[in-house]
Design a protein around this motif. Structure first.
Motif, PDB file in Angstrom:
ATOM      1  N   VAL A  21      -1.854   8.245 -10.426  1.00 53.84           N
ATOM      2  CA  VAL A  21      -0.469   8.718 -10.357  1.00 53.84           C
ATOM      3  C   VAL A  21      -0.111   9.511 -11.616  1.00 53.84           C
ATOM      4  CG1 VAL A  21       1.940   7.986 -10.200  1.00 53.84           C
ATOM      5  CG2 VAL A  21       0.194   6.812  -8.859  1.00 53.84           C
ATOM      6  N   LEU A  22      -0.651   9.108 -12.744  1.00 53.21           N
ATOM      7  CA  LEU A  22      -0.433   9.837 -13.993  1.00 53.21           C
ATOM      8  C   LEU A  22      -0.942  11.271 -13.878  1.00 53.21           C
ATOM      9  CD1 LEU A  22       0.324   9.872 -17.024  1.00 53.21           C
ATOM     10  CD2 LEU A  22      -1.932   8.930 -17.498  1.00 53.21           C
ATOM     11  N   ALA A  23      -2.128  11.440 -13.329  1.00 55.27           N
ATOM     12  CA  ALA A  23      -2.680  12.789 -13.145  1.00 55.27           C
ATOM     13  C   ALA A  23      -1.819  13.607 -12.186  1.00 55.27           C
ATOM     14  CB  ALA A  23      -4.113  12.688 -12.625  1.00 55.27           C
ATOM     15  N   GLY A  24      -1.354  12.960 -11.101  1.00 52.12           N
ATOM     16  CA  GLY A  24      -0.478  13.665 -10.174  1.00 52.12           C
ATOM     17  C   GLY A  24       0.842  14.066 -10.806  1.00 52.12           C
ATOM     18  N   SER A  25       1.376  13.209 -11.669  1.00 51.32           N
ATOM     19  CA  SER A  25       2.630  13.528 -12.355  1.00 51.32           C
ATOM     20  C   SER A  25       2.472  14.712 -13.295  1.00 51.32           C
ATOM     21  CB  SER A  25       3.124  12.301 -13.137  1.00 51.32           C
ATOM     22  OG  SER A  25       3.378  11.221 -12.277  1.00 51.32           O
ATOM     23  N   VAL A  26       1.318  14.806 -13.945  1.00 55.37           N
ATOM     24  CA  VAL A  26       1.043  15.942 -14.826  1.00 55.37           C
ATOM     25  C   VAL A  26       1.070  17.239 -14.030  1.00 55.37           C
ATOM     26  CG1 VAL A  26      -0.752  17.055 -16.182  1.00 55.37           C
ATOM     27  CG2 VAL A  26      -0.233  14.652 -16.557  1.00 55.37           C
ATOM     28  N   LEU A  27       0.391  17.252 -12.889  1.00 57.23           N
ATOM     29  CA  LEU A  27       0.350  18.465 -12.062  1.00 57.23           C
ATOM     30  C   LEU A  27       1.731  18.799 -11.514  1.00 57.23           C
ATOM     31  CD1 LEU A  27      -2.982  17.827 -10.116  1.00 57.23           C
ATOM     32  CD2 LEU A  27      -2.615  19.315 -12.089  1.00 57.23           C
ATOM     33  N   ALA A  28       2.499  17.774 -11.130  1.00 52.22           N
ATOM     34  CA  ALA A  28       3.857  18.013 -10.639  1.00 52.22           C
ATOM     35  C   ALA A  28       4.749  18.571 -11.739  1.00 52.22           C
ATOM     36  CB  ALA A  28       4.440  16.712 -10.084  1.00 52.22           C
ATOM     37  N   ALA A  29       4.593  18.055 -12.967  1.00 51.30           N
ATOM     38  CA  ALA A  29       5.388  18.551 -14.092  1.00 51.30           C
ATOM     39  C   ALA A  29       5.109  20.027 -14.349  1.00 51.30           C
ATOM     40  CB  ALA A  29       5.085  17.731 -15.347  1.00 51.30           C
ATOM     41  N   VAL A  30       3.842  20.411 -14.256  1.00 48.91           N
ATOM     42  CA  VAL A  30       3.487  21.816 -14.456  1.00 48.91           C
ATOM     43  C   VAL A  30       4.141  22.686 -13.388  1.00 48.91           C
ATOM     44  CG1 VAL A  30       1.591  23.464 -14.452  1.00 48.91           C
ATOM     45  CG2 VAL A  30       1.330  21.280 -15.619  1.00 48.91           C
ATOM     46  N   HIS A  31       4.084  22.226 -12.135  1.00 48.20           N
ATOM     47  CA  HIS A  31       4.678  22.995 -11.030  1.00 48.20           C
ATOM     48  C   HIS A  31       6.168  23.215 -11.259  1.00 48.20           C
ATOM     49  CE1 HIS A  31       5.781  24.222  -6.956  1.00 48.20           C
ATOM     50  NE2 HIS A  31       6.720  23.279  -6.997  1.00 48.20           N
ATOM     51  N   HIS A  32       6.899  22.154 -11.566  1.00 46.12           N
ATOM     52  CA  HIS A  32       8.347  22.279 -11.714  1.00 46.12           C
ATOM     53  C   HIS A  32       8.716  23.064 -12.967  1.00 46.12           C
ATOM     54  CE1 HIS A  32       9.207  19.823  -8.283  1.00 46.12           C
ATOM     55  NE2 HIS A  32       8.473  18.829  -8.739  1.00 46.12           N
ATOM     56  N   ALA A  33       7.915  22.957 -14.017  1.00 48.04           N
ATOM     57  CA  ALA A  33       8.170  23.758 -15.216  1.00 48.04           C
ATOM     58  C   ALA A  33       8.010  25.243 -14.913  1.00 48.04           C
ATOM     59  CB  ALA A  33       7.220  23.338 -16.330  1.00 48.04           C
ATOM     60  N   GLU A  34       7.032  25.590 -14.099  1.00 48.62           N
ATOM     61  CA  GLU A  34       6.822  26.993 -13.751  1.00 48.62           C
ATOM     62  C   GLU A  34       7.943  27.511 -12.854  1.00 48.62           C
ATOM     63  OE1 GLU A  34       2.877  27.163 -12.129  1.00 48.62           O
ATOM     64  OE2 GLU A  34       1.987  27.503 -14.109  1.00 48.62           O
ATOM     65  N   VAL A  35       8.476  26.653 -11.977  1.00 46.55           N
ATOM     66  CA  VAL A  35       9.619  27.056 -11.156  1.00 46.55           C
ATOM     67  C   VAL A  35      10.815  27.375 -12.041  1.00 46.55           C
ATOM     68  CG1 VAL A  35      11.302  26.260  -9.445  1.00 46.55           C
ATOM     69  CG2 VAL A  35       8.873  25.779  -9.114  1.00 46.55           C
ATOM     70  N   ILE A  36      11.088  26.492 -13.014  1.00 40.58           N
ATOM     71  CA  ILE A  36      12.215  26.710 -13.928  1.00 40.58           C
ATOM     72  C   ILE A  36      11.994  27.956 -14.774  1.00 40.58           C
ATOM     73  CG2 ILE A  36      13.486  25.727 -15.876  1.00 40.58           C
ATOM     74  CD1 ILE A  36      12.702  22.952 -14.742  1.00 40.58           C
ATOM     75  N   ALA A  37      10.763  28.117 -15.281  1.00 34.54           N
ATOM     76  CA  ALA A  37      10.457  29.281 -16.111  1.00 34.54           C
ATOM     77  C   ALA A  37      10.656  30.578 -15.329  1.00 34.54           C
ATOM     78  CB  ALA A  37       9.027  29.187 -16.630  1.00 34.54           C
ATOM     79  N   HIS A  38      10.266  30.563 -14.053  1.00 34.48           N
ATOM     80  CA  HIS A  38      10.425  31.766 -13.233  1.00 34.48           C
ATOM     81  C   HIS A  38      11.896  32.066 -12.984  1.00 34.48           C
ATOM     82  CE1 HIS A  38       9.056  34.155  -9.438  1.00 34.48           C
ATOM     83  NE2 HIS A  38       9.351  34.935 -10.459  1.00 34.48           N
ATOM     84  N   ARG A  39      12.704  31.020 -12.884  1.00 35.13           N
ATOM     85  CA  ARG A  39      14.131  31.217 -12.642  1.00 35.13           C
ATOM     86  C   ARG A  39      14.849  31.745 -13.887  1.00 35.13           C
ATOM     87  NH1 ARG A  39      18.316  32.412  -9.287  1.00 35.13           N
ATOM     88  NH2 ARG A  39      20.250  31.786 -10.325  1.00 35.13           N
ATOM     89  N   VAL A  40      14.637  31.103 -15.033  1.00 34.65           N
ATOM     90  CA  VAL A  40      15.390  31.470 -16.239  1.00 34.65           C
ATOM     91  C   VAL A  40      14.705  32.566 -17.033  1.00 34.65           C
ATOM     92  CG1 VAL A  40      16.353  29.156 -16.384  1.00 34.65           C
ATOM     93  CG2 VAL A  40      14.292  29.687 -17.672  1.00 34.65           C
TER      94      VAL A  40
END
Length: 366
Positions: free
Chosen positions: A43-62
């Motif tokens: 689950v820790l590994a999955g959370s890392v990948l999810a964090a990267v995904h959501h960070a990239e979504v935010i970065a693309h928006r702002v």
């Protein structure tokens, strides 16, 4: 049934952070058996990948450089919370935890992440190009913060050992906050263009054209899920740390290796995000993430531990030993020579990675 499975697969970046927090609630403060450790690690590994995904979504928006700043600050705030929690639980044996974690973060970001990104970008695109004005300003801030917080305590005489006195610690904390605040203002307001990706002709790229920016609602959802994912990453990393400590002790390794392993886990989201940016020839974004994380790690951790030291009973050792000071000095010199031209080849990436490997080797065998 197949349709439902496909829908769940598409929603994994939403489900995994929520599951990580639920798992954290049920495992916090408990001795975990082997099967539970395996589940937590997955689950820790999955959370890392999810964090990267959501960070990239935010970065693309702002847009940049705000997107890089969001991930760097979010990871560091939770990292600081983890350090203070472990210091409160560890007593005298945790006196060097803040120093070891901050120095590990500096070496991982300035040599590990920077070296990997320069190597990947230069091998894929011929040379890695970035803006030396912005990167140089970030490097100068990191070098100043690291020297004031991690080197000076070794040479002060007000207290025995590599410790600051109360007045000195207060000065270091205030200086860290002021410098970090000035840098953020420079990066996001006054000289924002210095921190934007550039083309090979030196032109600033103000927006990516590979996809339309997500909606504001999607970005806000990703911000909340990013926070959940990062809480899961840090909290679950703390949960498996006793297993890591037992393994390190059984292998006869130095206790500082535990801090290195946890720092690697916590910084994994930024590492993946930086590598993805490097593959897209956005090396400036990669360097924003790496150096911004190093700066935030020092600029937020030192004030936090200074405040926590009011109620923590044990000593607070911040001064580096001679070996680590030499590695820090060499890192600053090499990084300066890398930044000045605004271009890098695989050689520069390799030099930084060798420095990072030397740090890891000395952590394992001091």
């Amino acid at each position: 049934m197949i349709t439902r499975l496909r829908a769940l697969t598409r929603q994994w970046t939403t489900l995994v952070p929520a599951f990580a927090v639920v798992l954290l609630v049920f495992t916090w403060g408990r001795n975990l058996p082997g099967a539970a450790v395996a589940l937590v690690t997955l689950v820790l590994a999955g959370s890392v990948l999810a964090a990267v995904h959501h960070a990239e979504v935010i970065a693309h928006r702002v847009g940049e450089p705000f997107g890089s700043l969001v991930l760097a600050v979010a990871v560091t705030i939770i990292e600081v919370a983890l350090i203070v929690t472990l210091m409160a639980d560890g007593g005298d044996k945790s006196s060097t935890l803040a120093r070891d974690t901050v120095f590990a973060a500096v070496m991982i970001t300035c040599n590990g992440i920077v070296g990997l990104c320069l190597l990947v970008a230069s091998l894929r695109h011929g040379t890695a190009v970035f803006n030396p004005e912005g990167t140089g300003a970030a490097l100068a801030t990191v070098a100043t913060l690291a020297t004031l917080s991690l080197v000076l305590p070794t040479f002060t005489t007000s207290k025995p050992g590599p410790e600051f006195s109360s007045v000195q610690l207060t000065f270091a904390a205030l200086s860290s906050l002021i410098l970090y605040g000035l840098f953020v203002a420079t990066q996001t307001v006054r000289h924002r263009d210095y921190f934007l990706p550039i083309t090979r002709q030196g032109e600033v790229i103000t927006a990516d054209d590979h996809a339309r920016p997500p909606s504001a609602r999607t970005a806000w959802n990703s911000l909340g899920l990013l926070a959940l994912a990062l809480i899961g990453v840090v909290g679950l990393a703390k949960g498996v740390s006793p297993t890591i400590e037992s393994g390190v002790a059984a292998a006869g390794l130095h206790q500082a290796v535990v801090g290195v392993i946890i720092a690697l886990l916590v910084l994994l989201p930024e590492t993946i995000a930086a590598l993805r940016a490097a593959r897209r020839d956005r090396v400036q974004t990669s360097l924003n993430l790496a150096l911004g994380s190093a700066m935030a790690s020092i600029g937020l951790t030192i004030p936090a531990v200074a405040l926590a030291s009011i109620w923590l009973s044990g000593p607070l050792v911040l001064g580096l030993g001679s070996t680590h000071m030499l590695l820090l000095a060499l890192t600053i010199v090499v990084s300066s020579l890398t930044v000045v031209p605004g271009r890098a080849t695989p050689l520069q990436g390799g030099v930084h990675l060798v420095l990072f490997a030397a740090y890891l080797e000395l952590a394992i065998s001091p």
